[in-house]
Write a protein that holds these residues in place. Sequence first.
Motif, PDB file in Angstrom:
ATOM      1  N   LEU A   4      48.747  34.501  33.875  1.00 38.24           N
ATOM      2  CA  LEU A   4      47.700  33.520  34.152  1.00 38.24           C
ATOM      3  C   LEU A   4      47.617  32.435  33.088  1.00 38.24           C
ATOM      4  CD1 LEU A   4      44.746  35.810  35.318  1.00 38.24           C
ATOM      5  CD2 LEU A   4      46.391  34.575  36.713  1.00 38.24           C
ATOM      6  N   SER A  31      39.099  36.730  34.772  1.00 36.99           N
ATOM      7  CA  SER A  31      40.512  37.019  35.056  1.00 36.99           C
ATOM      8  C   SER A  31      41.458  36.145  34.246  1.00 36.99           C
ATOM      9  CB  SER A  31      40.784  36.819  36.556  1.00 36.99           C
ATOM     10  OG  SER A  31      40.075  37.759  37.319  1.00 36.99           O
ATOM     11  N   TYR A  33      41.481  32.584  34.098  1.00 31.98           N
ATOM     12  CA  TYR A  33      41.728  31.209  34.539  1.00 31.98           C
ATOM     13  C   TYR A  33      40.879  30.236  33.724  1.00 31.98           C
ATOM     14  CZ  TYR A  33      43.750  33.325  38.762  1.00 31.98           C
ATOM     15  OH  TYR A  33      44.494  34.060  39.627  1.00 31.98           O
ATOM     16  N   LYS A 234      38.668  35.780  44.150  1.00 37.01           N
ATOM     17  CA  LYS A 234      39.580  36.180  43.072  1.00 37.01           C
ATOM     18  C   LYS A 234      40.856  36.784  43.653  1.00 37.01           C
ATOM     19  CE  LYS A 234      38.665  39.870  40.602  1.00 37.01           C
ATOM     20  NZ  LYS A 234      38.073  40.786  39.579  1.00 37.01           N
ATOM     21  N   SER A 238      44.972  35.123  43.799  1.00 42.92           N
ATOM     22  CA  SER A 238      45.891  35.910  42.971  1.00 42.92           C
ATOM     23  C   SER A 238      47.299  35.894  43.551  1.00 42.92           C
ATOM     24  CB  SER A 238      45.388  37.359  42.886  1.00 42.92           C
ATOM     25  OG  SER A 238      45.555  38.007  44.148  1.00 42.92           O
ATOM     26  N   ASP A 239      48.244  36.371  42.754  1.00 39.46           N
ATOM     27  CA  ASP A 239      49.625  36.490  43.219  1.00 39.46           C
ATOM     28  C   ASP A 239      49.738  37.474  44.380  1.00 39.46           C
ATOM     29  OD1 ASP A 239      50.410  34.708  41.286  1.00 39.46           O
ATOM     30  OD2 ASP A 239      51.128  36.238  39.884  1.00 39.46           O
TER      31      ASP A 239
END
Length: 257
Positions: A4, A31, A33, A234, A238-239
């Motif tokens: 991230l 997270s 960011y 979230k 995300s990936d």
Amino acid sequence: MDHLKGKVAIVTGVSRLKGIGAAICKELADSGYHIFFTYWTEYDKKMPWSIEIDEPVKLKEELIKKGIKVSFMELDLTQHDAHEQLLNKVSEQLGSPDILINNAAYSTNNDFSNLTAEELDKHYMVNVRATTLLSSRFAQRFDKKSGGRIVNITSGQFQGPMPGELAYATTKGAVDALTITLSAELAPLGITVNALNPGPTDTGWMTEEIKNELKPMFPFGRIGKPRDVAKTIKFLVSDEADWITGQIIHSEGGFKR
């Protein structure tokens, strides 16, 4: 959170500490960011919930304590060049953004008997025009091979009628249509586009009477909270959600109208 490192998220419509926008900012900051958020106090001051003038500053201070970079700006999304103002400021202060959360909305009560052209235009300018132009320009500027995310906040208007909110339901319906078509256009750029309907969410506007009326419609026995929305977003940015696009997701705790 090495993957991230340097990722920047834009969240619009973050005026109130109790709001969905603030919850999204906190969840993404936790997270890792970096966060850039916008607010427009003139709108919130006119609404029943009102706003303390220092709430955006307090949120920024809270986010900075989480160890990420934070910036913000007050922005009237009804301005024709609001999308350019915002993206220029984000690039200047935090770098190229990876994520766009179109959370800002204009909403007032009206129906077929009292809707005016002026009021419909205000809904259109924020809910449709600003969201569409900001999303389009975000994609045009996106300079990475993958990992781009756009999430639009919608309102479940296709789950059932919304009497008394004719302009809002009409313009949010356009956001759903935008999401589906834009997702197909942006997939080749490595950008996913989804919309999230959080259902009725207690952000401070609900009276006890409204809460008591709504609670039986939630199978879990409670009303939605801003963090419920934020946790779903979230995941979507995300990936792990890189194969999800063009979806209108109803994350509303089984709410039955």
